[in-house]
Structure formats: structure tokens, C-alpha cells
Design a protein around this motif. Structure first.
Motif, short mmCIF file in Angstrom:
data_model
loop_
_atom_site.label_atom_id
_atom_site.label_comp_id
_atom_site.label_asym_id
_atom_site.label_seq_id
_atom_site.Cartn_x
_atom_site.Cartn_y
_atom_site.Cartn_z
N PRO A 189 0.82 -1.22 0.00
CA PRO A 189 0.00 0.00 0.00
C PRO A 189 0.85 1.27 0.00
O PRO A 189 1.85 1.36 0.72
N ASP A 190 0.45 2.21 -0.84
CA ASP A 190 1.07 3.54 -0.88
C ASP A 190 2.56 3.52 -1.21
O ASP A 190 3.27 4.48 -0.93
N TRP A 191 3.06 2.42 -1.75
CA TRP A 191 4.49 2.30 -2.04
C TRP A 191 5.33 2.58 -0.77
O TRP A 191 6.41 3.15 -0.83
N SER A 192 4.84 2.15 0.36
CA SER A 192 5.45 2.51 1.64
C SER A 192 6.69 1.67 1.94
O SER A 192 6.60 0.45 2.07
N PRO A 193 7.86 2.30 2.10
CA PRO A 193 9.05 1.55 2.50
C PRO A 193 8.87 0.86 3.85
O PRO A 193 9.39 -0.25 4.06
N ASP A 194 8.17 1.51 4.77
CA ASP A 194 7.94 0.91 6.09
C ASP A 194 7.10 -0.35 5.97
O ASP A 194 7.36 -1.36 6.64
N GLU A 195 6.07 -0.31 5.11
CA GLU A 195 5.25 -1.49 4.89
C GLU A 195 6.06 -2.60 4.23
O GLU A 195 5.93 -3.78 4.57
N ALA A 196 6.91 -2.22 3.29
CA ALA A 196 7.77 -3.21 2.63
C ALA A 196 8.71 -3.87 3.64
O ALA A 196 8.97 -5.07 3.58
N ASN A 197 9.19 -3.06 4.59
CA ASN A 197 10.05 -3.60 5.63
C ASN A 197 9.31 -4.64 6.46
O ASN A 197 9.83 -5.74 6.73
N SER A 198 8.08 -4.32 6.84
CA SER A 198 7.28 -5.27 7.63
C SER A 198 6.95 -6.53 6.84
O SER A 198 7.01 -7.64 7.37
N GLN A 199 6.61 -6.35 5.58
CA GLN A 199 6.30 -7.50 4.73
C GLN A 199 7.53 -8.40 4.57
O GLN A 199 7.43 -9.63 4.60
N MET A 200 8.69 -7.78 4.41
CA MET A 200 9.91 -8.57 4.25
C MET A 200 10.25 -9.30 5.54
O MET A 200 10.70 -10.46 5.50
N GLU A 201 10.02 -8.68 6.67
CA GLU A 201 10.24 -9.38 7.94
C GLU A 201 9.35 -10.62 8.02
O GLU A 201 9.79 -11.69 8.47
N GLY A 202 8.10 -10.48 7.58
CA GLY A 202 7.20 -11.62 7.56
C GLY A 202 7.66 -12.70 6.60
O GLY A 202 7.56 -13.90 6.90
N ALA A 203 8.19 -12.28 5.45
CA ALA A 203 8.68 -13.25 4.46
C ALA A 203 9.89 -14.01 4.99
O ALA A 203 10.03 -15.22 4.76
N ILE A 204 10.76 -13.31 5.70
CA ILE A 204 11.93 -13.97 6.28
C ILE A 204 11.50 -15.05 7.26
O ILE A 204 12.04 -16.17 7.26
N THR A 205 10.49 -14.74 8.07
CA THR A 205 9.98 -15.72 9.02
C THR A 205 9.31 -16.89 8.31
O THR A 205 9.50 -18.05 8.68
N SER A 206 8.52 -16.58 7.29
CA SER A 206 7.74 -17.61 6.61
C SER A 206 8.58 -18.47 5.68
O SER A 206 8.48 -19.71 5.70
N VAL A 207 9.41 -17.84 4.86
CA VAL A 207 10.19 -18.57 3.85
C VAL A 207 11.47 -19.14 4.43
O VAL A 207 11.91 -20.23 4.07
N GLY A 208 12.07 -18.38 5.35
CA GLY A 208 13.37 -18.77 5.90
C GLY A 208 14.47 -17.96 5.26
O GLY A 208 14.56 -17.88 4.02
N LEU A 209 15.29 -17.33 6.08
CA LEU A 209 16.33 -16.43 5.58
C LEU A 209 17.24 -17.11 4.58
O LEU A 209 17.57 -16.54 3.52
N ASP A 210 17.65 -18.33 4.85
CA ASP A 210 18.59 -19.04 3.98
C ASP A 210 17.96 -19.50 2.68
O ASP A 210 18.68 -19.89 1.74
N GLU A 211 16.63 -19.46 2.60
CA GLU A 211 15.94 -19.92 1.39
C GLU A 211 15.64 -18.79 0.42
O GLU A 211 15.19 -19.05 -0.70
N ILE A 212 15.86 -17.54 0.83
CA ILE A 212 15.56 -16.40 -0.04
C ILE A 212 16.78 -16.09 -0.91
O ILE A 212 17.82 -15.66 -0.41
N THR A 213 16.64 -16.34 -2.20
CA THR A 213 17.77 -16.15 -3.11
C THR A 213 17.75 -14.80 -3.81
O THR A 213 18.77 -14.38 -4.39
N GLY A 214 16.63 -14.10 -3.79
CA GLY A 214 16.52 -12.80 -4.45
C GLY A 214 15.22 -12.15 -4.08
O GLY A 214 14.29 -12.80 -3.59
N VAL A 215 15.13 -10.83 -4.34
CA VAL A 215 13.91 -10.09 -4.04
C VAL A 215 13.59 -9.17 -5.22
O VAL A 215 14.42 -8.36 -5.64
N TYR A 216 12.38 -9.33 -5.74
CA TYR A 216 11.85 -8.38 -6.71
C TYR A 216 11.15 -7.29 -5.92
O TYR A 216 10.10 -7.52 -5.32
N ALA A 217 11.74 -6.10 -5.88
CA ALA A 217 11.11 -4.92 -5.27
C ALA A 217 10.79 -3.96 -6.40
O ALA A 217 11.66 -3.63 -7.21
N ALA A 218 9.55 -3.48 -6.45
CA ALA A 218 9.08 -2.74 -7.62
C ALA A 218 9.65 -1.33 -7.73
O ALA A 218 9.61 -0.75 -8.81
#
Length: 381
Positions: free
Chosen positions: A218-247
Motif C-alpha cells: 500500500p502507498d508504495w510505503s518503504p515501512d510497509e515493505a520492511n514489515s512484509q519482508m520481515e514476515g517473508a523472512i519468518t515464513s520462507v526462511g532467511l537461507d531460502e531467499i535467493t533474491g527479491v523483486y522490489a518494484a
């Protein structure tokens, strides 16, 4: 040329008191403008006598608007029409604020509106109200609904393709294409450009890479992206994330901050994409924190917008130089005359040949104290 800035109601209380009667056109609840009947007949103007142009930009947290879009547009308007007046307002991401700013400009008698909408669908009310007063509208960077007269932007589907292809190339170079998964961070759901970026990127990713998590931000918010990425790290696993498409670069900053907070060193950061070639994004690229950004040459975009504004005000064909008109379709299926510019991928290897050579940033602006020790700056200084 005279330039006036319309004050924000948040920073100048009562600044719009003079347009109280006009604001009755705002619809309660949704806050959108309403058309007052048939489109009014348009008055034509001359460059010699000058006319009044309103420029409405959407937000302040995307650095390009204040740093480049506004000054480039004003510069070109001064070149094309020295007797013209430009009024300017930035909505700071607030849909209602932009509608208020637009109504104030229409009440003040602008002859053309150049509109970069906070929300393309909500902007239909502004477009319709302008048309009802005989004021043509140039949709700038984002295609506002309601039947704008002309539109200038980049080939946004192509932007998404460029970002996604760059990420796949980075993963291939690192030999991690088949390992783990990527996180995908799209832009704001209210921005039609974001849906085009998304479509282009997902077209490239389909069948090529596993997506661990995918978000709209929402709103292209860097803060929201930060929170979403924190959730992704927990869900996917830090060692399993090979790249990030950020728009865009703002989202990239939130993503990278989350990764660094999770303990990832600069050397171990996965490739992260971006867009807009913001100075902070370019600095992250030369520091090996961000892999790439998309450079959209803002000067020609602003120059085309100014030429469109002059053409619409004078009733003549816009002087587009090397660019040609094509067509774009807005969210309501209306076809708009458009100029769509080509985006460029920027990595550390071509920073000097793009944003530096085009005069967007100097080496000194990029290579501040925090970045002076990077390989790029050591070679450039």
C-alpha cells in the motif's frame, strides 16, 4: 514564467477557504469530484499571451517528484511558453488532498491540468470536473481514469519485464536460479502503473523461478515493505531467499533494511531490484547492497508533458520532437493518445553511462563520505 505553489491544507490551515463554495462539488463519503453536466467548450490560447497550467504530483516519499519532475516540467514550460503561469501542488500521498488541490486550481482558472494521480480510479472525478469546465487534462506518469486528453509515461509493462529479467540474470550469474525462492514485492494496488509492472514481471517469472511470498504494498510505503519482508523472512526462511523483486527503490530500501536487521551482511545480501534511480538507490547499488534499479529518463517525460500542455491549450499538435504518439487504454477502457518512453536497467556497471552521463547525479553527489570507499567511487574520483 511565473510559478506558484498551492499550499497543502495540512501545512496552511484555511489556505483553501476561498474555494469553499467550489468544494461543494465534492461528494460526501467517497470524496470524489462530480461533473457538472456536458463538457464545456474549450477556449484556445496563444503562447505569446500565455496561459495558466496546473501541475499536480502525488507524493513526497518518492524522491523524483520534487527533485526532477517538477523542476524539469517548469523548465520546459518556461522554454515553450515564457508568458505562461504554472501552479504546483503535491498531495503527499493523500487522495482527498489531491482532489482539493485540483479543485482549487480549477477555481483559480487553470487552462490545463497536468495530473499524476495518487489513485487513478479516484482521479476520474477530477478529470470529469476539468472536462466539464473546458479544461484539458494531461495524465502524467500514471494514467488517471475519466478520459484524460493525453498521457505520457514509460512502457510500464516493459519496466516490470526489465526488472524481472535483471533479477533472473543476477541469480543465473550467482548460480542460484534453482535454489530456494524469491520474494516479490509489488507496488501500490491503487497505482495503475504498479499493475503494469506486476504483469510484466510475472510474465517473465512464470515457469522460471519459485516465488516464496508475494505482496502488494500500500502507498508504495518503504515501512510497509520492511514489515512484509520481515514476515517473508519468518515464513520462507532467511537461507531460502535467493533474491527479491522490489518494484521501486523505496520498497528496496525497506527490504534491504529488513535483511540487514535479520543479520545478513552486505556480502551475503541476495540481489534486490528497484526502480526510479533515486540517489539513495544508486548509492546502495555502488555499495553492493541493491543489485539494480530502473532508470526512467524523467527530463524527456516532463518535456513531453509540457509540450502536450501547450498543444492542448493552443489547439495545435504538440511538438514532440523525436517521440511519436501511440495509444494507451485507461482502466475504463477509454483510448488515450500517449507517448510511452523506454526504461533502462542500471547496475553498478553502467551507473556512469546512465544517471551520471545524463546529468541526473554527479559523482560527488553519489560518492559522499559513506560511499567514498566503494570500488565505483574509488575509480570515479
Amino acid at each position: 514564467m511565473n510559478t506558484r505553489r498551492f499550499a497543502s491544507r495540512r501545512t496552511a490551515a484555511g489556505g483553501f477557504a476561498a474555494v469553499g463554495a467550489a468544494l461543494a462539488l465534492l461528494v460526501s463519503g467517497c470524496g470524489s469530484l462530480t461533473s457538472s453536466g456536458e463538457d464545456a467548450e474549450r477556449e484556445t490560447h496563444t503562447v505569446e499571451e500565455g496561459f495558466h497550467v496546473g501541475l499536480l504530483l502525488p507524493d513526497l516519499h518518492t524522491a523524483r517528484y520534487e527533485a526532477f519532475d517538477r523542476p524539469f516540467f517548469e523548465e520546459e514550460m518556461n522554454e515553450l511558453c515564457p508568458s505562461c503561469e504554472v501552479s504546483y501542488a503535491n498531495a503527499d500521498g493523500d487522495v482527498d488532498e489531491q482532489q482539493t488541490q485540483a479543485q482549487a486550481m480549477l477555481t483559480d482558472g487553470v487552462d490545463v491540468l497536468v495530473l499524476d494521480a495518487v489513485d487513478a480510479a479516484a482521479a476520474a472525478g477530477t478529470v470529469n470536473e476539468a472536462k466539464s469546465q473546458g479544461v484539458p487534462v494531461v495524465a502524467y506518469d500514471r494514467l488517471a481514469e475519466g478520459g484524460a486528453d493525453m498521457y505520457v509515461s514509460f512502457d510500464n509493462h516493459r519496466v516490470g519485464q526489465v526488472q524481472a529479467q535483471s533479477l533472473l540474470e543476477a541469480l543465473e550469474a550467482e548460480g542460484t536460479t534453482g535454489d530456494g525462492s524469491i520474494v516479490v514485492m509489488h507496488g501500490s494496488p491503487t497505482d495503475p502503473n504498479a499493475s503494469s509492472f506486476k504483469a510484466g514481471a510475472m510474465e517473465v517469472f512464470e515457469g522460471q523461478i519459485e516465488i516464496g511470498q508475494e505482496f502488494d504494498t500500500p502507498d508504495w510505503s518503504p515501512d510497509e515493505a520492511n514489515s512484509q519482508m520481515e514476515g517473508a523472512i519468518t515464513s520462507v526462511g532467511l537461507d531460502e531467499i535467493t533474491g527479491v523483486y522490489a518494484a521501486n527503490d523505496g520498497l528496496a530500501s525497506g527490504v534491504i533494511s529488513a535483511l540487514r536487521s535479520a543479520g545478513v551482511t552486505v556480502e551475503d545480501l541476495p540481489p534486490v531490484t528497484g526502480q526510479d534511480a533515486e540517489l539513495a538507490g544508486i548509492q546502495r547499488i555502488v555499495a553492493d547492497e541493491q543489485y539494480m534499479t530502473v532508470y526512467k529518463a524523467i527530463r524527456p517525460e516532463a518535456q513531453v508533458a509540457a509540450a502536450m500542455a501547450v498543444g492542448l491549450a493552443t489547439g495545435e499538435d504538440p511538438q514532440l520532437g523525436e517521440y511519436t504518439l501511440t495509444e494507451a487504454e485507461d482502466g475504463n477502457g477509454e483510448t488515450i493518445d500517449a507517448v510511452l518512453l523506454e526504461p533502462t536497467a542500471v547496475t553498478k556497471e553502467n551507473v556512469g553511462d546512465t544517471v551520471v552521463s545524463d546529468g541526473i547525479y554527479s559523482i560527488e553527489e553519489i560518492c559522499t563520505e559513506d560511499y567514498a570507499d566503494t570500488d565505483f567511487c574509488q575509480e570515479a574520483l
